[in-house]
Motif scaffolding. Structure first.
Motif, PDB file in Angstrom:
ATOM      1  N   MET A   1     -22.285  43.001  43.629  1.00  0.00           N
ATOM      2  CA  MET A   1     -23.307  43.405  42.905  1.00  0.00           C
ATOM      3  C   MET A   1     -23.095  43.234  41.356  1.00  0.00           C
ATOM      4  O   MET A   1     -21.987  43.721  40.923  1.00  0.00           O
ATOM      5  CB  MET A   1     -23.724  44.797  43.445  1.00  0.00           C
ATOM      6  CG  MET A   1     -24.639  45.611  42.402  1.00  0.00           C
ATOM      7  SD  MET A   1     -26.362  45.198  42.693  1.00  0.00           S
ATOM      8  CE  MET A   1     -26.391  45.482  44.191  1.00  0.00           C
ATOM      9  N   SER A   2     -23.744  42.385  40.816  1.00  0.00           N
ATOM     10  CA  SER A   2     -23.326  42.156  39.355  1.00  0.00           C
ATOM     11  C   SER A   2     -23.998  43.297  38.641  1.00  0.00           C
ATOM     12  O   SER A   2     -24.870  43.896  38.896  1.00  0.00           O
ATOM     13  CB  SER A   2     -23.995  40.955  38.950  1.00  0.00           C
ATOM     14  OG  SER A   2     -25.340  41.067  39.025  1.00  0.00           O
ATOM     15  N   ASP A   3     -23.274  43.533  37.421  1.00  0.00           N
ATOM     16  CA  ASP A   3     -23.627  44.613  36.504  1.00  0.00           C
ATOM     17  C   ASP A   3     -24.504  44.047  35.387  1.00  0.00           C
ATOM     18  O   ASP A   3     -24.237  44.440  34.287  1.00  0.00           O
ATOM     19  CB  ASP A   3     -22.327  45.346  36.040  1.00  0.00           C
ATOM     20  CG  ASP A   3     -21.804  46.455  36.824  1.00  0.00           C
ATOM     21  OD1 ASP A   3     -22.630  46.431  38.093  1.00  0.00           O
ATOM     22  OD2 ASP A   3     -20.907  47.258  36.610  1.00  0.00           O
ATOM     23  N   GLU A   4     -25.341  43.550  35.629  1.00  0.00           N
ATOM     24  CA  GLU A   4     -26.318  42.652  34.442  1.00  0.00           C
ATOM     25  C   GLU A   4     -27.028  44.100  33.847  1.00  0.00           C
ATOM     26  O   GLU A   4     -27.469  45.147  34.570  1.00  0.00           O
ATOM     27  CB  GLU A   4     -27.212  41.774  35.212  1.00  0.00           C
ATOM     28  CG  GLU A   4     -28.566  42.061  35.560  1.00  0.00           C
ATOM     29  CD  GLU A   4     -28.404  42.239  37.019  1.00  0.00           C
ATOM     30  OE1 GLU A   4     -29.408  42.722  37.720  1.00  0.00           O
ATOM     31  OE2 GLU A   4     -27.192  42.383  37.572  1.00  0.00           O
ATOM     32  N   HIS A   5     -27.248  43.757  32.690  1.00  0.00           N
ATOM     33  CA  HIS A   5     -27.976  44.893  31.896  1.00  0.00           C
ATOM     34  C   HIS A   5     -29.396  44.169  31.248  1.00  0.00           C
ATOM     35  O   HIS A   5     -29.321  43.008  30.920  1.00  0.00           O
ATOM     36  CB  HIS A   5     -27.279  45.496  31.006  1.00  0.00           C
ATOM     37  CG  HIS A   5     -26.437  46.213  31.312  1.00  0.00           C
ATOM     38  ND1 HIS A   5     -26.371  47.664  31.400  1.00  0.00           N
ATOM     39  CD2 HIS A   5     -25.025  46.045  31.668  1.00  0.00           C
ATOM     40  CE1 HIS A   5     -25.045  48.117  32.022  1.00  0.00           C
ATOM     41  NE2 HIS A   5     -24.334  46.986  31.834  1.00  0.00           N
ATOM     42  N   ASP A   6     -30.434  44.716  31.397  1.00  0.00           N
ATOM     43  CA  ASP A   6     -31.574  43.991  30.842  1.00  0.00           C
ATOM     44  C   ASP A   6     -31.609  44.658  29.338  1.00  0.00           C
ATOM     45  O   ASP A   6     -32.153  45.835  28.887  1.00  0.00           O
ATOM     46  CB  ASP A   6     -32.837  44.889  31.477  1.00  0.00           C
ATOM     47  CG  ASP A   6     -34.192  44.116  30.782  1.00  0.00           C
ATOM     48  OD1 ASP A   6     -34.135  43.590  29.729  1.00  0.00           O
ATOM     49  OD2 ASP A   6     -35.011  43.769  31.674  1.00  0.00           O
ATOM     50  N   ASP A   7     -31.159  43.695  28.434  1.00  0.00           N
ATOM     51  CA  ASP A   7     -30.925  44.301  26.846  1.00  0.00           C
ATOM     52  C   ASP A   7     -32.196  44.739  26.232  1.00  0.00           C
ATOM     53  O   ASP A   7     -32.441  45.513  25.419  1.00  0.00           O
ATOM     54  CB  ASP A   7     -30.296  43.176  25.911  1.00  0.00           C
ATOM     55  CG  ASP A   7     -28.685  43.223  26.688  1.00  0.00           C
ATOM     56  OD1 ASP A   7     -28.321  44.033  27.231  1.00  0.00           O
ATOM     57  OD2 ASP A   7     -28.128  42.094  26.566  1.00  0.00           O
ATOM     58  N   GLU A   8     -33.344  43.813  26.494  1.00  0.00           N
ATOM     59  CA  GLU A   8     -34.380  43.818  25.919  1.00  0.00           C
ATOM     60  C   GLU A   8     -35.233  45.063  26.289  1.00  0.00           C
ATOM     61  O   GLU A   8     -35.664  45.921  25.462  1.00  0.00           O
ATOM     62  CB  GLU A   8     -35.444  42.779  26.241  1.00  0.00           C
ATOM     63  CG  GLU A   8     -36.839  42.794  25.506  1.00  0.00           C
ATOM     64  CD  GLU A   8     -37.768  41.862  26.093  1.00  0.00           C
ATOM     65  OE1 GLU A   8     -38.664  41.464  25.085  1.00  0.00           O
ATOM     66  OE2 GLU A   8     -37.661  41.532  27.113  1.00  0.00           O
ATOM     67  N   LEU A   9     -35.192  45.614  27.470  1.00  0.00           N
ATOM     68  CA  LEU A   9     -35.798  46.914  27.980  1.00  0.00           C
ATOM     69  C   LEU A   9     -34.668  48.154  27.702  1.00  0.00           C
ATOM     70  O   LEU A   9     -35.367  49.155  27.271  1.00  0.00           O
ATOM     71  CB  LEU A   9     -36.024  46.866  29.604  1.00  0.00           C
ATOM     72  CG  LEU A   9     -36.441  47.886  30.289  1.00  0.00           C
ATOM     73  CD1 LEU A   9     -38.054  48.345  29.820  1.00  0.00           C
ATOM     74  CD2 LEU A   9     -36.320  47.735  31.694  1.00  0.00           C
ATOM     75  N   GLY A  10     -33.503  47.755  27.709  1.00  0.00           N
ATOM     76  CA  GLY A  10     -32.691  48.745  27.279  1.00  0.00           C
ATOM     77  C   GLY A  10     -33.032  49.359  25.734  1.00  0.00           C
ATOM     78  O   GLY A  10     -32.909  50.503  25.715  1.00  0.00           O
ATOM     79  N   ALA A  11     -33.035  48.271  24.971  1.00  0.00           N
ATOM     80  CA  ALA A  11     -33.578  48.477  23.330  1.00  0.00           C
ATOM     81  C   ALA A  11     -34.633  49.258  23.222  1.00  0.00           C
ATOM     82  O   ALA A  11     -34.701  50.244  22.366  1.00  0.00           O
ATOM     83  CB  ALA A  11     -33.430  47.383  22.810  1.00  0.00           C
ATOM     84  N   ALA A  12     -35.798  48.932  23.954  1.00  0.00           N
ATOM     85  CA  ALA A  12     -36.969  49.689  23.859  1.00  0.00           C
ATOM     86  C   ALA A  12     -36.871  51.048  24.652  1.00  0.00           C
ATOM     87  O   ALA A  12     -37.326  51.705  24.153  1.00  0.00           O
ATOM     88  CB  ALA A  12     -38.129  48.739  24.865  1.00  0.00           C
ATOM     89  N   LEU A  13     -36.193  51.119  25.486  1.00  0.00           N
ATOM     90  CA  LEU A  13     -35.978  52.618  25.831  1.00  0.00           C
ATOM     91  C   LEU A  13     -35.198  53.520  25.056  1.00  0.00           C
ATOM     92  O   LEU A  13     -35.591  54.701  24.992  1.00  0.00           O
ATOM     93  CB  LEU A  13     -35.048  52.590  27.266  1.00  0.00           C
ATOM     94  CG  LEU A  13     -35.886  51.809  28.653  1.00  0.00           C
ATOM     95  CD1 LEU A  13     -34.948  51.693  29.811  1.00  0.00           C
ATOM     96  CD2 LEU A  13     -36.905  52.750  29.143  1.00  0.00           C
ATOM     97  N   ARG A  14     -34.100  52.916  24.285  1.00  0.00           N
ATOM     98  CA  ARG A  14     -33.550  53.763  23.505  1.00  0.00           C
ATOM     99  C   ARG A  14     -34.315  54.168  22.076  1.00  0.00           C
ATOM    100  O   ARG A  14     -33.962  55.044  21.575  1.00  0.00           O
ATOM    101  CB  ARG A  14     -32.175  53.028  22.948  1.00  0.00           C
ATOM    102  CG  ARG A  14     -31.046  53.006  23.978  1.00  0.00           C
ATOM    103  CD  ARG A  14     -29.736  52.448  23.347  1.00  0.00           C
ATOM    104  NE  ARG A  14     -29.978  51.171  22.849  1.00  0.00           N
ATOM    105  CZ  ARG A  14     -29.815  49.885  23.691  1.00  0.00           C
ATOM    106  NH1 ARG A  14     -29.468  50.193  25.023  1.00  0.00           N
ATOM    107  NH2 ARG A  14     -29.801  48.968  23.580  1.00  0.00           N
ATOM    108  N   ASP A  15     -35.233  53.269  22.022  1.00  0.00           N
ATOM    109  CA  ASP A  15     -36.060  53.591  20.861  1.00  0.00           C
ATOM    110  C   ASP A  15     -37.178  54.629  20.940  1.00  0.00           C
ATOM    111  O   ASP A  15     -38.057  55.119  20.090  1.00  0.00           O
ATOM    112  CB  ASP A  15     -37.108  52.259  20.263  1.00  0.00           C
ATOM    113  CG  ASP A  15     -35.984  51.582  19.447  1.00  0.00           C
ATOM    114  OD1 ASP A  15     -35.441  52.051  18.893  1.00  0.00           O
ATOM    115  OD2 ASP A  15     -36.124  50.171  19.561  1.00  0.00           O
ATOM    116  N   LEU A  16     -37.446  54.956  22.325  1.00  0.00           N
ATOM    117  CA  LEU A  16     -38.314  55.958  22.511  1.00  0.00           C
ATOM    118  C   LEU A  16     -37.931  57.390  21.878  1.00  0.00           C
ATOM    119  O   LEU A  16     -36.687  57.707  21.783  1.00  0.00           O
ATOM    120  CB  LEU A  16     -38.294  56.347  24.266  1.00  0.00           C
ATOM    121  CG  LEU A  16     -39.138  55.400  25.095  1.00  0.00           C
ATOM    122  CD1 LEU A  16     -38.945  55.554  26.693  1.00  0.00           C
ATOM    123  CD2 LEU A  16     -40.478  54.972  24.494  1.00  0.00           C
TER     124      LEU A  16
END
Lengths: 194, 79
Positions: B1-16
């Motif tokens: 299981m790779s630990d990939e992150h969705d950076d674009e979605l992550g940034a948008a979530l952090r901006d909430l």
């Protein structure tokens, strides 16, 4: 997740230094507020869950293993407090409401220009539509930068379970955020070709 | 299981937006910690607990001993 509180602060807190404990929880507080708010849906429940979680953490601190990640440990306590709160109140599905007291980013900066995703309200609604287990997995991994193993430790599940939850959550959110015109783009492209 | 992150979605979530605590949150927490209030246990990592009575005894032990000594002296003097 690299941004952990200084170990000396944790050790002082373990020895009963209340100021050190306060410093410790404040270090993680904004991220923990984000998790609790997105799981519970309103500010009042968020505060209630965090009160319980912080008191539990304080009482459990002597048993905390020095050298372990305090952030992971605190997230787990907060997550369980949120589940308790959800069970206790049998809340309705989370809705993006109760904006009183909302802050912006920690530095007070305005949200960045649209990075390709839909507006904030749409994202909020998409996130709220996810089942709790997918929502928390998505937040831990993508928003808070935990790897799957750490997220699995927080959630008390297998690493593979985290991966599948995150994957499903991303697919759901992205499908909900996909702009209408993009979804219809093949037709539009065909018309433009004529 | 790779630990990939969705950076674009992550940034948008952090901006909430994230709400601040209600006024008095930290003061209430401080009071609760001082009182070491008992809360219902639940299944989480918080299983080991401080013992309020023992911690209070430890804090006030010198005062208690001093009071007992004074009481003993009074008893000896009177009787």
């Amino acid at each position: 997740m690299a941004d952990e509180v200084d170990e000396a602060v944790v050790i002082a807190a373990q020895k009963g230094d209340a100021q050190a404990f306060a410093e410790m929880v404040r270090h993680y507080d904004r991220r923990l507020r984000a998790v609790a708010y997105r799981l519970l849906g309103d500010r009042s429940s968020m505060d209630d869950a965090l009160q319980e979680a912080y008191v539990k953490a304080y009482r459990a601190l002597p048993g905390f293993r020095t050298g372990a990640a305090p952030g992971t440990w605190l997230y787990r306590i907060v997550y369980n407090a949120c589940l308790d709160e959800l069970r206790r109140r049998k809340r309705r599905p989370v809705q993006p409401f109760d904006d009183a007291g909302l802050d912006s980013r920690p530095d007070g900066a305005a949200p960045p220009a649209d990075a390709g995703l839909a507006g904030r309200g749409d994202l909020e609604a998409a996130l709220a539509s996810l089942p709790t287990d997918q929502r928390i997995a998505l937040l831990l991994v993508d928003a808070h930068g935990y790897d799957y193993a750490a997220a699995a430790e927080i959630l008390g599940v297998q690493t593979g379970t985290v991966g599948s939850r995150v994957s499903r959550a991303r697919a759901t959110v992205r499908s909900m955020l996909q702009p209408q015109d993009e979804q219809q783009s093949p037709d539009r492209d065909a018309k433009e070709d004529r | 299981m790779s630990d990939e992150h969705d950076d674009e979605l992550g940034a948008a979530l952090r901006d909430l937006n994230v709400p601040e605590h209600r006024p008095g949150f930290w003061e209430r927490l401080e009071r609760r910690l001082e009182a070491d209030e008992v809360v219902d246990g639940s299944s989480d990592g918080a299983s080991s607990k401080r013992v309020p009575v023992l911690s209070a005894l430890a804090r006030y032990l010198p005062l208690v001993i001093a009071a007992l000594v004074i009481l003993l002296i009074i008893i000896l003097v009177v009787f």
